[in-house]
Design an enzyme around this catalytic site. Structure first.
Site, PDB file in Angstrom:
ATOM      1  N   PRO A   3       0.790  -1.201   0.000  1.00  9.90           N
ATOM      2  CA  PRO A   3       0.000   0.000   0.000  1.00  9.90           C
ATOM      3  C   PRO A   3       0.826   1.257   0.000  1.00  9.90           C
ATOM      4  O   PRO A   3       1.648   1.480   0.876  1.00  9.90           O
ATOM      5  CB  PRO A   3      -0.764  -0.109   1.312  1.00  9.90           C
ATOM      6  CG  PRO A   3       0.103  -0.953   2.184  1.00  9.90           C
ATOM      7  CD  PRO A   3       1.171  -1.560   1.361  1.00  9.90           C
ATOM      8  N   GLU A   4       0.559   2.088  -0.947  1.00  4.94           N
ATOM      9  CA  GLU A   4       1.032   3.465  -0.906  1.00  4.94           C
ATOM     10  C   GLU A   4      -0.196   4.325  -0.625  1.00  4.94           C
ATOM     11  O   GLU A   4      -1.265   3.802  -0.336  1.00  4.94           O
ATOM     12  CB  GLU A   4       1.710   3.829  -2.231  1.00  4.94           C
ATOM     13  CG  GLU A   4       2.840   2.861  -2.594  1.00  4.94           C
ATOM     14  CD  GLU A   4       3.578   3.249  -3.858  1.00  4.94           C
ATOM     15  OE1 GLU A   4       3.652   4.443  -4.165  1.00  4.94           O
ATOM     16  OE2 GLU A   4       4.081   2.353  -4.548  1.00  4.94           O
TER      17      GLU A   4
END
Length: 273
Positions: A2-3
């Site tokens: 996840p960014e």
DNA sequence: AAAGTTGCCTGCAAGC
DNA sequence: TGCTTGCAGGCAACTT
């Protein structure tokens, strides 16, 4: 996984399921993730009402009605999946289970276990103090970014991953933003000209906004809270596209890959200078 | 084998 | 000189 766009996608899903509701049961199914859970973790959450769900950089922060804040990081492979409370057996990597007063079950699943969960008091100094400006906020301007990178001799790609410079950018969106701005990833950050920074800042904002609208990028692990894939990976122009043609020019080499700071960078040597 | 992250450890350089 | 501070680079945490 996840960014910023993936975490924001998860935040929006959790907000629908949990905001304003009470945690009627919390199960902590192992002693640690990347680090140990805080003492009495499940007990301290049980019975608490969820006041607000926010995101800072790649962290979720969940405000509780007793003044405490639940801090969650999804690490590389963390998912938050929402469904009805049920008798279904848990997966081996279902590490935390939240049941809410509206009959919803939120499962934190994280095979690589690089995630983090912690509790802190809202009135205490925020544990995310060192993190730089939110890239989608008004204070992330070319001027602000210029000031933060003017003394940095590291390559611009590496600097964009530095969470104290700007929040929430990871390996995918650093490559994608530099491509859109036409800046070579190996240039020293302090050498990037004002004009170029004025292209980079909108490129960062644009790619993040487009990715959020697409529900994030699902390379492998990322899921929206309803279990569906994100689909921004279909819009990558360079990430994981080594050897494929550059979408913006007719150069012979196409997209190249190199390693910076131990991580892959993808770029077009012809378009990015 | 390499992977979307973070933070710790080390080594080196600069500053006092 | 010697201590402290702060980068910058490498690595480990774990599973598929």
């Amino acid at each position: 996984m996840p960014e910023l766009p993936e975490v924001e996608t998860v935040r929006r899903g959790l907000e629908i399921a949990m905001a304003g509701h009470t945690l009627i049961k919390v199960q902590q199914r192992r002693p640690d993730l990347r680090r140990p859970f805080p003492p009495f973790f499940a007990d301290r959450l049980t019975g608490r009402k969820i006041v607000a769900l926010r995101r800072r950089a790649k962290y979720l922060t969940i405000d509780l009605d007793d003044g405490n804040v639940l801090l969650i990081h999804l690490g590389m492979s963390g998912r938050m999946l929402v469904g009805p409370i049920s008798e279904a057996p848990f997966d081996k990597h279902d590490h935390v289970v939240f049941d809410t007063s509206n009959g919803q079950r939120v499962i934190f699943n994280d095979p690589r276990r690089f995630g983090v969960m912690d509790l802190f008091e809202a009135k205490d100094s925020h544990p995310l103090q060192h993190i730089g400006p939110e890239p989608l906020g008004e204070d992330f301007t070319a001027k602000a970014l210029a000031a933060r990178i003017k003394d940095k001799i590291s390559p611009i790609k590496v600097v964009l991953l530095d969470q104290s410079v700007v929040a929430g950018i990871g390996n995918i969106y650093a490559s994608e933003a530099l491509f859109r701005a036409g800046i070579a990833p190996d240039r020293a950050a302090c050498d990037i000209k004002k004009k170029e920074i004025e292209k980079l800042v909108p490129a960062v904002k644009q790619v993040l906004e487009e990715a959020i609208a697409a529900g994030g990028s699902s390379l492998k692990d990322h899921r929206q809270t309803n279990g569906e894939l994100g689909y921004f990976q279909h819009s990558f122009k360079v990430y994981d596209r080594e050897g494929l043609p550059c979408p913006d020019c007719r150069c012979k080499e196409g997209i190249r890959r190199m390693t910076q700071g131990g991580r892959s960078t993808f770029y077009c040597a012809s378009k990015q200078r």
